[in-house]
Design a protein around this motif. Structure first.
Motif, short mmCIF file in Angstrom:
data_model
loop_
_atom_site.label_atom_id
_atom_site.label_comp_id
_atom_site.label_asym_id
_atom_site.label_seq_id
_atom_site.Cartn_x
_atom_site.Cartn_y
_atom_site.Cartn_z
N VAL A 86 0.86 -1.18 0.00
CA VAL A 86 0.00 0.00 0.00
C VAL A 86 0.90 1.23 0.00
N TYR A 87 0.60 2.17 -0.90
CA TYR A 87 1.40 3.39 -1.03
C TYR A 87 0.52 4.62 -0.81
N GLY A 88 1.13 5.68 -0.35
CA GLY A 88 0.44 6.96 -0.23
C GLY A 88 -0.19 7.24 1.12
N LEU A 89 -0.03 6.35 2.08
CA LEU A 89 -0.65 6.59 3.39
C LEU A 89 -0.08 7.83 4.07
N THR A 90 1.25 7.97 4.03
CA THR A 90 1.86 9.13 4.66
C THR A 90 1.49 10.41 3.93
N THR A 91 1.43 10.35 2.62
CA THR A 91 1.03 11.52 1.84
C THR A 91 -0.41 11.91 2.17
N ALA A 92 -1.30 10.92 2.24
CA ALA A 92 -2.69 11.21 2.59
C ALA A 92 -2.80 11.79 4.00
N ALA A 93 -2.03 11.24 4.93
CA ALA A 93 -2.04 11.76 6.30
C ALA A 93 -1.50 13.18 6.35
N THR A 94 -0.51 13.47 5.53
CA THR A 94 0.06 14.82 5.49
C THR A 94 -0.95 15.82 4.94
N VAL A 95 -1.67 15.44 3.90
CA VAL A 95 -2.71 16.31 3.35
C VAL A 95 -3.80 16.55 4.41
N TRP A 96 -4.14 15.50 5.13
CA TRP A 96 -5.12 15.63 6.22
C TRP A 96 -4.62 16.61 7.27
N CYS A 97 -3.34 16.49 7.64
CA CYS A 97 -2.75 17.42 8.61
C CYS A 97 -2.71 18.85 8.07
N SER A 98 -2.44 18.99 6.78
CA SER A 98 -2.43 20.34 6.19
C SER A 98 -3.80 20.99 6.28
N SER A 99 -4.85 20.19 6.16
CA SER A 99 -6.18 20.77 6.31
C SER A 99 -6.42 21.22 7.75
N ALA A 100 -5.90 20.47 8.70
CA ALA A 100 -6.02 20.89 10.11
C ALA A 100 -5.24 22.19 10.35
N ILE A 101 -4.08 22.30 9.72
CA ILE A 101 -3.28 23.52 9.81
C ILE A 101 -4.10 24.70 9.28
N GLY A 102 -4.75 24.49 8.15
CA GLY A 102 -5.59 25.55 7.58
C GLY A 102 -6.74 25.92 8.49
N CYS A 103 -7.36 24.93 9.11
CA CYS A 103 -8.45 25.21 10.05
C CYS A 103 -7.97 26.03 11.23
N LEU A 104 -6.80 25.67 11.76
CA LEU A 104 -6.23 26.46 12.87
C LEU A 104 -5.99 27.91 12.46
N ALA A 105 -5.37 28.09 11.30
CA ALA A 105 -5.08 29.45 10.83
C ALA A 105 -6.36 30.23 10.56
N GLY A 106 -7.32 29.56 9.92
CA GLY A 106 -8.59 30.22 9.63
C GLY A 106 -9.32 30.66 10.89
N ALA A 107 -9.17 29.90 11.95
CA ALA A 107 -9.82 30.24 13.22
C ALA A 107 -9.03 31.27 14.02
N GLY A 108 -7.86 31.65 13.51
CA GLY A 108 -7.06 32.69 14.18
C GLY A 108 -6.07 32.17 15.20
N PHE A 109 -5.84 30.88 15.24
CA PHE A 109 -4.88 30.28 16.18
C PHE A 109 -3.50 30.21 15.52
N TYR A 110 -2.85 31.35 15.40
CA TYR A 110 -1.61 31.44 14.63
C TYR A 110 -0.43 30.74 15.31
N VAL A 111 -0.28 30.91 16.59
CA VAL A 111 0.81 30.25 17.31
C VAL A 111 0.63 28.73 17.23
N GLU A 112 -0.59 28.28 17.44
CA GLU A 112 -0.88 26.86 17.35
C GLU A 112 -0.65 26.31 15.94
N THR A 113 -0.93 27.15 14.94
CA THR A 113 -0.68 26.76 13.55
C THR A 113 0.79 26.44 13.35
N TRP A 114 1.66 27.31 13.86
CA TRP A 114 3.10 27.12 13.66
C TRP A 114 3.65 25.99 14.53
N ILE A 115 3.10 25.81 15.72
CA ILE A 115 3.52 24.67 16.55
C ILE A 115 3.16 23.35 15.85
#
Length: 138
Positions: A86-115
Protein backbone atom coordinates in the motif's frame (compact mmCIF):
# COMPACT_ATOMS: atom_id res chain seq x y z
CA UNK A 1 -14.34 40.37 10.45
CA UNK A 2 -12.00 43.00 9.07
CA UNK A 3 -10.31 42.38 5.74
CA UNK A 4 -6.90 42.47 7.39
CA UNK A 5 -7.89 39.60 9.71
CA UNK A 6 -9.08 37.62 6.69
CA UNK A 7 -5.82 38.30 4.82
CA UNK A 8 -3.64 37.41 7.81
CA UNK A 9 -5.48 34.13 8.42
CA UNK A 10 -5.24 33.16 4.77
CA UNK A 11 -1.56 34.17 4.57
CA UNK A 12 -0.66 32.16 7.69
CA UNK A 13 -2.49 29.11 6.28
CA UNK A 14 -0.71 29.50 2.94
CA UNK A 15 2.71 29.94 4.55
CA UNK A 16 2.28 26.92 6.83
CA UNK A 17 1.01 24.81 3.93
CA UNK A 18 4.01 25.93 1.86
CA UNK A 19 6.43 24.88 4.58
CA UNK A 20 4.90 21.41 4.79
CA UNK A 21 4.59 21.16 1.02
CA UNK A 22 8.20 22.23 0.46
CA UNK A 23 9.46 19.41 2.65
CA UNK A 24 7.21 16.89 0.87
CA UNK A 25 8.28 18.08 -2.57
CA UNK A 26 11.93 18.01 -1.47
CA UNK A 27 11.37 14.32 -0.65
CA UNK A 28 9.84 13.80 -4.13
CA UNK A 29 6.39 12.96 -2.80
CA UNK A 30 3.28 13.23 -4.99
CA UNK A 31 1.50 15.84 -2.86
CA UNK A 32 4.03 18.63 -2.55
CA UNK A 33 4.21 22.39 -2.44
CA UNK A 34 1.07 23.35 -4.32
CA UNK A 35 -1.16 20.57 -2.98
CA UNK A 36 -0.40 21.18 0.71
CA UNK A 37 -0.59 24.95 0.26
CA UNK A 38 -3.97 24.72 -1.46
CA UNK A 39 -5.34 22.26 1.08
CA UNK A 40 -4.32 24.53 3.98
CA UNK A 41 -5.73 27.60 2.23
CA UNK A 42 -8.96 25.83 1.29
CA UNK A 43 -9.53 24.66 4.85
CA UNK A 44 -8.83 28.18 6.12
CA UNK A 45 -11.28 29.65 3.61
CA UNK A 46 -14.03 27.30 4.75
CA UNK A 47 -13.40 28.20 8.39
CA UNK A 48 -13.33 31.92 7.55
CA UNK A 49 -16.59 31.55 5.61
CA UNK A 50 -18.14 29.70 8.52
CA UNK A 51 -17.03 32.39 10.95
CA UNK A 52 -18.56 35.06 8.70
CA UNK A 53 -21.84 33.17 8.33
CA UNK A 54 -22.23 32.30 12.00
CA UNK A 55 -21.13 35.58 13.60
CA UNK A 56 -24.38 36.05 15.48
CA UNK A 57 -25.82 32.55 15.66
CA UNK A 58 -24.62 29.19 14.47
CA UNK A 59 -21.89 26.63 14.93
CA UNK A 60 -18.56 27.18 13.19
CA UNK A 61 -17.47 23.64 14.01
CA UNK A 62 -20.00 22.17 11.58
CA UNK A 63 -17.98 23.34 8.57
CA UNK A 64 -14.74 22.16 10.19
CA UNK A 65 -16.31 18.71 10.52
CA UNK A 66 -17.18 18.77 6.83
CA UNK A 67 -13.61 19.80 5.95
CA UNK A 68 -12.35 16.72 7.80
CA UNK A 69 -14.77 14.50 5.86
CA UNK A 70 -13.95 16.09 2.51
CA UNK A 71 -10.22 15.78 3.01
CA UNK A 72 -10.77 12.15 3.96
CA UNK A 73 -12.16 11.55 0.48
CA UNK A 74 -9.26 13.43 -1.10
CA UNK A 75 -6.82 11.36 0.97
CA UNK A 76 -8.51 8.14 -0.09
CA UNK A 77 -7.75 9.06 -3.69
CA UNK A 78 -4.05 9.44 -2.86
CA UNK A 79 -3.74 5.94 -1.39
CA UNK A 80 -3.23 3.08 -3.81
CA UNK A 81 -2.46 -0.62 -3.60
CA UNK A 82 -0.11 -2.76 -5.69
CA UNK A 83 -0.35 -6.41 -4.75
CA UNK A 84 0.34 -6.67 -1.03
CA UNK A 85 1.90 -3.17 -0.86
CA UNK A 86 0.00 0.00 0.00
CA UNK A 87 1.40 3.39 -1.03
CA UNK A 88 0.44 6.96 -0.23
CA UNK A 89 -0.65 6.59 3.39
CA UNK A 90 1.86 9.13 4.66
CA UNK A 91 1.03 11.52 1.84
CA UNK A 92 -2.69 11.21 2.59
CA UNK A 93 -2.04 11.76 6.30
CA UNK A 94 0.06 14.82 5.49
CA UNK A 95 -2.71 16.31 3.35
CA UNK A 96 -5.12 15.63 6.22
CA UNK A 97 -2.75 17.42 8.61
CA UNK A 98 -2.43 20.34 6.19
CA UNK A 99 -6.18 20.77 6.31
CA UNK A 100 -6.02 20.89 10.11
CA UNK A 101 -3.28 23.52 9.81
CA UNK A 102 -5.59 25.55 7.58
CA UNK A 103 -8.45 25.21 10.05
CA UNK A 104 -6.23 26.46 12.87
CA UNK A 105 -5.08 29.45 10.83
CA UNK A 106 -8.59 30.22 9.63
CA UNK A 107 -9.82 30.24 13.22
CA UNK A 108 -7.06 32.69 14.18
CA UNK A 109 -4.88 30.28 16.18
CA UNK A 110 -1.61 31.44 14.63
CA UNK A 111 0.81 30.25 17.31
CA UNK A 112 -0.88 26.86 17.35
CA UNK A 113 -0.68 26.76 13.55
CA UNK A 114 3.10 27.12 13.66
CA UNK A 115 3.52 24.67 16.55
CA UNK A 116 1.52 22.06 14.62
CA UNK A 117 3.45 22.79 11.42
CA UNK A 118 6.71 22.27 13.27
CA UNK A 119 5.41 19.03 14.77
CA UNK A 120 4.48 17.72 11.31
CA UNK A 121 7.93 18.61 9.98
CA UNK A 122 9.59 16.89 12.92
CA UNK A 123 7.59 13.73 12.26
CA UNK A 124 8.70 13.71 8.62
CA UNK A 125 12.31 14.71 9.15
CA UNK A 126 13.09 12.68 12.27
CA UNK A 127 11.00 9.57 11.70
CA UNK A 128 11.83 9.06 8.00
CA UNK A 129 15.32 7.64 8.70
CA UNK A 130 13.86 5.33 11.38
CA UNK A 131 11.17 4.23 8.95
CA UNK A 132 13.79 3.35 6.32
CA UNK A 133 15.80 1.45 8.91
CA UNK A 134 12.76 -0.58 9.97
CA UNK A 135 11.83 -1.30 6.35
CA UNK A 136 15.31 -2.72 5.69
CA UNK A 137 14.75 -5.29 8.46
CA UNK A 138 12.12 -7.10 6.42
Amino acid sequence: MAYIDFIISLAVAAAAGMVIGFERQWQNKSAGLRTNTLVAMGAALYVLLSIQLTEEIGDVTRIIGQVVTGIGFLGAGIIFKEGANVYGLTTAATVWCSSAIGCLAGAGFYVETWIATLAILIVHLILTPFNKLLNRRK
